[in-house]
Scaffold this motif. Structure first.
Motif, PDB file in Angstrom:
ATOM      1  N   GLU A  25       8.293  68.656  11.036  1.00 30.38           N
ATOM      2  CA  GLU A  25       8.111  67.770  12.185  1.00 30.38           C
ATOM      3  C   GLU A  25       8.975  68.263  13.326  1.00 30.38           C
ATOM      4  N   LYS A  26       8.490  67.976  14.552  1.00 26.59           N
ATOM      5  CA  LYS A  26       9.307  68.304  15.720  1.00 26.59           C
ATOM      6  C   LYS A  26      10.136  67.068  16.048  1.00 26.59           C
ATOM      7  N   ARG A  27      11.440  67.255  16.163  1.00 28.12           N
ATOM      8  CA  ARG A  27      12.322  66.091  16.427  1.00 28.12           C
ATOM      9  C   ARG A  27      13.381  66.427  17.470  1.00 28.12           C
ATOM     10  N   TRP A  28      13.876  65.367  18.123  1.00 26.73           N
ATOM     11  CA  TRP A  28      15.036  65.526  19.020  1.00 26.73           C
ATOM     12  C   TRP A  28      16.291  65.468  18.160  1.00 26.73           C
ATOM     13  N   LEU A  29      17.126  66.498  18.244  1.00 21.62           N
ATOM     14  CA  LEU A  29      18.359  66.529  17.442  1.00 21.62           C
ATOM     15  C   LEU A  29      19.570  66.509  18.371  1.00 21.62           C
ATOM     16  N   ASP A  30      20.610  65.760  17.962  1.00 19.63           N
ATOM     17  CA  ASP A  30      21.849  65.712  18.751  1.00 19.63           C
ATOM     18  C   ASP A  30      22.495  67.099  18.759  1.00 19.63           C
ATOM     19  N   THR A  31      22.846  67.595  19.967  1.00 19.73           N
ATOM     20  CA  THR A  31      23.537  68.892  20.012  1.00 19.73           C
ATOM     21  C   THR A  31      24.932  68.769  20.614  1.00 19.73           C
ATOM     22  N   LEU A  32      25.157  67.718  21.408  1.00 25.98           N
ATOM     23  CA  LEU A  32      26.485  67.537  22.004  1.00 25.98           C
ATOM     24  C   LEU A  32      26.705  66.070  22.316  1.00 25.98           C
ATOM     25  N   SER A  33      27.863  65.551  21.949  1.00 26.90           N
ATOM     26  CA  SER A  33      28.223  64.171  22.297  1.00 26.90           C
ATOM     27  C   SER A  33      29.478  64.190  23.148  1.00 26.90           C
ATOM     28  N   VAL A  34      29.401  63.550  24.298  1.00 30.32           N
ATOM     29  CA  VAL A  34      30.539  63.519  25.228  1.00 30.32           C
ATOM     30  C   VAL A  34      31.065  62.087  25.320  1.00 30.32           C
ATOM     31  N   PRO A  35      32.291  61.841  24.813  1.00 29.91           N
ATOM     32  CA  PRO A  35      32.863  60.485  24.929  1.00 29.91           C
ATOM     33  C   PRO A  35      33.126  60.160  26.408  1.00 29.91           C
ATOM     34  N   LEU A  36      32.791  58.940  26.821  1.00 31.37           N
ATOM     35  CA  LEU A  36      32.876  58.579  28.242  1.00 31.37           C
ATOM     36  C   LEU A  36      34.224  57.979  28.643  1.00 31.37           C
ATOM     37  N   SER A  37      35.061  57.642  27.663  1.00 31.00           N
ATOM     38  CA  SER A  37      36.362  57.063  28.011  1.00 31.00           C
ATOM     39  C   SER A  37      37.178  58.104  28.783  1.00 31.00           C
ATOM     40  N   MET A  38      37.569  57.764  30.010  1.00 32.75           N
ATOM     41  CA  MET A  38      38.345  58.646  30.906  1.00 32.75           C
ATOM     42  C   MET A  38      37.571  59.919  31.293  1.00 32.75           C
ATOM     43  N   ALA A  39      36.238  59.889  31.140  1.00 36.31           N
ATOM     44  CA  ALA A  39      35.435  61.058  31.543  1.00 36.31           C
ATOM     45  C   ALA A  39      35.292  61.063  33.058  1.00 36.31           C
ATOM     46  N   ARG A  40      34.888  62.197  33.605  1.00 32.69           N
ATOM     47  CA  ARG A  40      34.689  62.285  35.056  1.00 32.69           C
ATOM     48  C   ARG A  40      33.357  62.970  35.360  1.00 32.69           C
ATOM     49  N   ILE A  41      32.822  62.678  36.536  1.00 36.68           N
ATOM     50  CA  ILE A  41      31.519  63.200  36.940  1.00 36.68           C
ATOM     51  C   ILE A  41      31.704  64.045  38.191  1.00 36.68           C
ATOM     52  N   SER A  42      30.994  65.176  38.252  1.00 41.73           N
ATOM     53  CA  SER A  42      31.048  65.973  39.481  1.00 41.73           C
ATOM     54  C   SER A  42      29.651  66.357  39.928  1.00 41.73           C
ATOM     55  N   ARG A  43      29.375  66.065  41.205  1.00 43.66           N
ATOM     56  CA  ARG A  43      28.067  66.422  41.775  1.00 43.66           C
ATOM     57  C   ARG A  43      28.158  67.708  42.587  1.00 43.66           C
ATOM     58  N   TYR A  44      29.374  68.265  42.704  1.00 46.55           N
ATOM     59  CA  TYR A  44      29.568  69.419  43.581  1.00 46.55           C
ATOM     60  C   TYR A  44      29.559  70.734  42.814  1.00 46.55           C
ATOM     61  N   LYS A  45      29.046  71.795  43.463  1.00 49.10           N
ATOM     62  CA  LYS A  45      29.123  73.132  42.872  1.00 49.10           C
ATOM     63  C   LYS A  45      30.588  73.533  42.870  1.00 49.10           C
ATOM     64  N   THR A  46      31.046  74.080  41.754  1.00 46.42           N
ATOM     65  CA  THR A  46      32.467  74.388  41.564  1.00 46.42           C
ATOM     66  C   THR A  46      33.034  75.167  42.751  1.00 46.42           C
ATOM     67  N   GLY A  47      34.157  74.635  43.268  1.00 47.07           N
ATOM     68  CA  GLY A  47      34.875  75.328  44.337  1.00 47.07           C
ATOM     69  C   GLY A  47      34.184  75.309  45.690  1.00 47.07           C
ATOM     70  N   THR A  48      33.169  74.431  45.849  1.00 47.05           N
ATOM     71  CA  THR A  48      32.487  74.361  47.151  1.00 47.05           C
ATOM     72  C   THR A  48      32.313  72.903  47.567  1.00 47.05           C
ATOM     73  N   ASP A  49      31.808  72.736  48.791  1.00 47.24           N
ATOM     74  CA  ASP A  49      31.473  71.394  49.272  1.00 47.24           C
ATOM     75  C   ASP A  49      29.983  71.146  49.150  1.00 47.24           C
ATOM     76  N   LYS A  50      29.295  72.002  48.405  1.00 46.09           N
ATOM     77  CA  LYS A  50      27.841  71.871  48.296  1.00 46.09           C
ATOM     78  C   LYS A  50      27.480  70.886  47.187  1.00 46.09           C
ATOM     79  N   LEU A  51      26.740  69.845  47.593  1.00 48.09           N
ATOM     80  CA  LEU A  51      26.241  68.869  46.616  1.00 48.09           C
ATOM     81  C   LEU A  51      25.094  69.499  45.843  1.00 48.09           C
ATOM     82  N   ARG A  52      25.088  69.336  44.532  1.00 51.04           N
ATOM     83  CA  ARG A  52      23.952  69.831  43.754  1.00 51.04           C
ATOM     84  C   ARG A  52      22.751  68.935  44.053  1.00 51.04           C
ATOM     85  N   SER A  53      21.585  69.526  44.067  1.00 51.81           N
ATOM     86  CA  SER A  53      20.383  68.742  44.331  1.00 51.81           C
ATOM     87  C   SER A  53      19.922  68.070  43.040  1.00 51.81           C
TER      88      SER A  53
END
Length: 517
Positions: A190-218
């Motif tokens: 059967e084809k199934r969705w399998l967990d490959t990575l789990s990221v705990p959200l406690s104290m996690a951070r989000i970034s919309r910017y390309k590393t080292g730039t002021d460019k917002l990712r689309s």
């Protein structure tokens, strides 16, 4: 409580994006990839499956293929036709990469070479396949995913050609062959969705910017866990989806931060409570036009404003802050908001403190915290709601500290005399001789009509005499003039808030624009 959806995982090195499924719970973000798994029978190598297909007079092998070495991808099965040879095996799936045809390895073969091999392989074709978990999105493979219609790729055509092998190939056998049906004790897949990575959200951070730039990712962002593990760049099909996921993840991170604050506050005295904390980006001092930012973790706790490079997890961590400032002596200032019509609002606090920041960087949602000796920190957050929260929290933390402290006294001098200058929540301003303690003058907050300073050490305070209505000028010299001016600002703002809370709320720049937006 659980949010799920299809997105793309963008690989910056190969510049390819892969279909993934996101699963968001209150505490964890899980990334899933599709794979083919053995659900019954004794197959240990679900990775490789070898399948024998019997070519049918009508329908041929019953599949189409896409890709090839010329596109830097393996040849993959792109379509499987209902009730035809490939489907009847129960062992082949869209997204299977073809590794061998009748024992010949085709991993580095071109599209045409594989088509030729399959078309001329006779009536019985044995193929070895392996599911391609990271199929580049340009292949436009339908996900055929379990669950409600999450097939984003259907209806879009790929730049790559689909070769149909459901047409009659060079078959020598004209009698109808028996269908390629699975044998009873053969393994089932059967084809199934399998967990490959789990990221705990406690104290996690989000970034919309390309590393080292002021460019917002689309329509894209990445989530980084406290231990630095990254989801990679999550790309969404529409701006709306991207905004929805960003908001949902931010909300869950905020809720967990609130829980952490409540836990921390159980161990702290009532006068040393955490009011607010969270991740921001700090603009590095002295950076050129490329405007480099670095993640910092800020906290407002008790009488202090803390700047950390990593969040405080234990009680001991609070003394390890990079910087600690007294809340009475800082000034919070909003710089920039992104309005609904995409124009900038250069915002001034209602007391209009002079500002000489260059506001050329491209990031919305910026604020600065001015500290003693004319220094300041310049920060940026990802969402307007976060900016509104920092504005409200700084106000609250400063007002609480002013009311707790009651008064602040600073050493100063004028014409060679050493004096003391006190700002008192109840009494206003008092100046007295540091040796004799004799009061030289005293004025209420309401009597302060203006001020001017030389930007270094000297300030002129203009007070109105209650009886004569005349303006009296008092000149003083301080070692850290900025801290004193900020303290005066904090006490006056707190006084106004205690008398007229609605006025302070009406001055909230961030909230006014964020909620009309």
């Amino acid at each position: 409580q659980t949010k799920t959806g299809i997105a793309l995982l963008y690989d910056e090195v190969s510049e390819n994006a892969y279909d993934i499924r996101l699963k968001l719970t209150k505490e964890v973000l899980t990334i899933q990839k599709q794979d083919v798994v053995c659900v019954s029978g004794s197959d240990h190598s679900a990775n490789h499956r070898t399948v024998t297909l019997r070519r049918q007079p009508v329908g041929g092998l019953g599949l189409s293929i896409k890709g090839g070495a010329e596109h830097k991808v393996p040849v993959v099965i792109s379509k499987i036709f209902k009730d035809q040879a490939a489907e009847q095996t129960g062992m082949l799936f869209i997204g299977d990469a073809i590794i061998q045809v009748n024992g010949i390895n085709v991993e580095s073969a071109t599209h045409e070479e594989v088509v030729h091999l399959l078309r001329n392989a006779g009536d019985e074709v044995t193929i070895t396949v392996q599911y391609l978990r990271e199929a580049p999105s340009f292949l436009k493979l339908p996900l055929g995913s379990p669950g409600p219609s999450s097939d984003h790729s259907s209806g879009t055509s790929s730049p790559l050609f689909d070769s149909g092998l459901h047409l009659n190939g060079n078959s020598t056998n004209t009698a109808p062959s028996s269908p390629s049906s699975p044998i009873a004790n053969e393994p089932k897949y059967e084809k199934r969705w399998l967990d490959t990575l789990s990221v705990p959200l406690s104290m996690a951070r989000i970034s919309r910017y390309k590393t080292g730039t002021d460019k917002l990712r689309s329509n894209a962002f990445e989530v980084l866990a406290l231990d630095g593990v990254s989801t990679g760049i999550l790309q969404f099909y529409t701006a709306q989806e991207s905004a929805d996921w960003l908001r949902a993840m931010s909300t869950n991170i905020s809720d967990l931060t609130l829980q952490n604050m409540k836990m921390a506050n159980k161990c702290c005295s009532p006068s040393d409570q955490v009011i607010h904390m969270g991740w921001v980006n700090e603009r590095l001092e002295g950076t050129d036009s490329s405007q480099l930012y670095k993640f910092k973790f800020l906290a407002l706790k008790g009488s202090s404003f803390y700047i950390f490079s990593t969040p405080p997890v234990s009680t001991l961590d609070w003394v390890r802050a990079e910087k600690i400032y007294n809340l009475c002596e800082v000034l919070f200032k909003i710089h920039k908001l992104w309005l609904a019509d995409d124009c900038w609002l250069q915002a001034n606090l209602y007391l209009g403190i002079h500002q000489d920041f260059d506001l050329e960087d491209q990031r919305p949602y910026c604020f600065s915290v001015m500290v003693g000796h004319g220094k300041s920190h310049y920060f940026n957050v990802e969402l307007g709601s976060e900016l509104a929260m920092w504005e409200k929290s700084f106000q609250r933390a400063i007002f609480l500290e002013v009311q707790r402290t009651g008064s602040k006294t600073y050493m100063c001098s004028w014409q060679g005399d050493t004096l003391c200058f006190t700002v008192d929540f109840a009494l206003g301003f008092t100046c007295f001789d540091s040796k004799t303690k004799n009061v030289l003058w005293r004025f209420k907050f309401s009597q302060l009509k203006g001020s001017s300073d030389d930007g270094k050490t000297r300030v002129k305070l203009l007070f109105q005499n209650v009886d004569t209505k005349q303006i009296e000028t008092k000149e003083l010299e301080f070692q850290d003039l900025t801290a004193v001016l900020h303290c005066i600002h904090s006490f006056i703002a707190a006084k106004v808030a205690s008398v007229d809370p609605v006025f302070i709320d009406s001055q909230s720049i961030a909230r006014k624009y964020m909620y009309s937006n």
